[in-house]
Structure formats: C-alpha cells, structure tokens
Design an enzyme around this catalytic site. Structure first.
Site, PDB file in Angstrom:
ATOM      1  CG  ASP A  39      -1.943   0.938   1.244  1.00 27.15           C
ATOM      2  OD1 ASP A  39      -1.662   2.343   1.239  1.00 27.15           O
ATOM      3  OD2 ASP A  39      -3.118   0.477   1.039  1.00 27.15           O
ATOM      4  CB  ILE A  40       1.256   4.254  -2.345  1.00 24.01           C
ATOM      5  CG1 ILE A  40      -0.378   4.802  -2.196  1.00 24.01           C
ATOM      6  CG2 ILE A  40       1.612   3.367  -3.319  1.00 24.01           C
ATOM      7  CD1 ILE A  40      -0.688   5.833  -3.275  1.00 24.01           C
ATOM      8  CG  ASN A  97     -12.965  -1.265   4.192  1.00 26.62           C
ATOM      9  OD1 ASN A  97     -13.487  -1.593   5.175  1.00 26.62           O
ATOM     10  ND2 ASN A  97     -12.022  -0.617   4.004  1.00 26.62           N
ATOM     11  CD  GLU A 105     -10.184   5.690   1.451  1.00 23.64           C
ATOM     12  OE1 GLU A 105      -8.996   5.717   0.944  1.00 23.64           O
ATOM     13  OE2 GLU A 105     -10.154   6.259   2.513  1.00 23.64           O
ATOM     14  CB  VAL A 106     -10.109   1.751  -4.777  1.00 26.19           C
ATOM     15  CG1 VAL A 106      -9.852   1.292  -5.948  1.00 26.19           C
ATOM     16  CG2 VAL A 106      -9.096   2.545  -4.189  1.00 26.19           C
ATOM     17  CG  HIS A 110      -8.936  -2.952  -1.878  1.00 29.48           C
ATOM     18  ND1 HIS A 110     -10.172  -2.247  -2.615  1.00 29.48           N
ATOM     19  CD2 HIS A 110      -8.693  -1.954  -0.872  1.00 29.48           C
ATOM     20  CE1 HIS A 110     -10.643  -1.317  -1.784  1.00 29.48           C
ATOM     21  NE2 HIS A 110      -9.728  -1.184  -0.801  1.00 29.48           N
ATOM     22  CG  HIS A 112      -6.747  -3.035   3.391  1.00 30.76           C
ATOM     23  ND1 HIS A 112      -6.277  -1.618   2.826  1.00 30.76           N
ATOM     24  CD2 HIS A 112      -7.972  -2.861   2.918  1.00 30.76           C
ATOM     25  CE1 HIS A 112      -7.014  -0.965   2.343  1.00 30.76           C
ATOM     26  NE2 HIS A 112      -8.075  -1.438   2.432  1.00 30.76           N
TER      27      HIS A 112
END
Length: 125
Positions: A39-40, A97, A105-106, A110, A112
């Site tokens: 993750d950035i 999520n 958010e995206v 995904h 995490h």
C-alpha cells in the site's frame, strides 16, 4: 470518498490501472487470479493489498459473480502472500471494505493485510 458497492465496475479505477501497468506498484505476488502489492499509504508497519485480476467492485460482487476457481484462487493467494511475508506468527489482520458505511475508497475488491505491530481492537470504541 466512499464507494457505492452496487455501482458498475469502472475500469479507470486506480487498481485497474495498476493491473494494466499504467500506474507503478511495488509488486509482492502475482498469479492468474490475484495481484498483491505494498500500500502506498501504509496504516501499519506491514500493509499489503491483494486484489483479484477480474473486474469486481466489492466482496459482494466477487462472491456473487466470480467463478469457484477465481474465489478459491483468490483466497489461496491472500493466505500465500501472508505466509510468504512471514506474517502467520505473530499474526495479521485481513480487512475487505464493502460500500459507503465501511468507507470503501476504491471500487475494485481489495483485501488489506495489516501486520508488524499489535493492532489493537478491530473497531474504535
């Protein structure tokens, strides 16, 4: 901004662009169904994202539309990434999520993987 998990898939989302190589990432793992990268904006000392290569908005979308092979392959990829990163001991947290209440958010599924320190309780109290 949180994502409505019932919206159609947008192939211009940041993870779709990462999968196409249009945005760089620090790849950790890749196979036929999954891609994993750092993750950035890490929220823990170890913060890895694992995404399916298919066009799925959320866990709900993925569990409803993905093939059994994609689902099994993705679940195995998440476990493999955690094992290969040495996270099984002392432990890690998985988070996926779905929708605005979860603050997705995206609009690409995904998972995490958080690790590297005691993470505390799941939700703020």
């Amino acid at each position: 901004m949180a994502v409505d998990a019932t919206q159609p898939y947008d192939d211009q989302n940041v993870f779709a662009k990462i999968l196409r190589g249009e945005i760089p990432s620090k790849k950790i793992y890749e196979d036929d169904v999954a891609f994993a990268f750092h993750d950035i904006n890490p929220q823990a000392p170890t913060h890895i994202l694992v995404i399916p290569k298919g066009a799925y908005v959320s866990w709900d979308d993925f569990s409803a539309r993905a093939s059994d092979a994609e689902i099994a392959g993705f679940a195995r990829a998440v476990g493999r990434v955690a094992r290969e990163a040495g996270l099984v001991e002392p432990g890690y947290r998985l988070l996926a999520n779905t929708g605005p209440d979860s603050h997705q958010e995206v609009a690409h599924l995904h998972v995490h993987i958080f690790a590297g320190k005691p993470l505390g309780p799941m939700l703020a109290r």
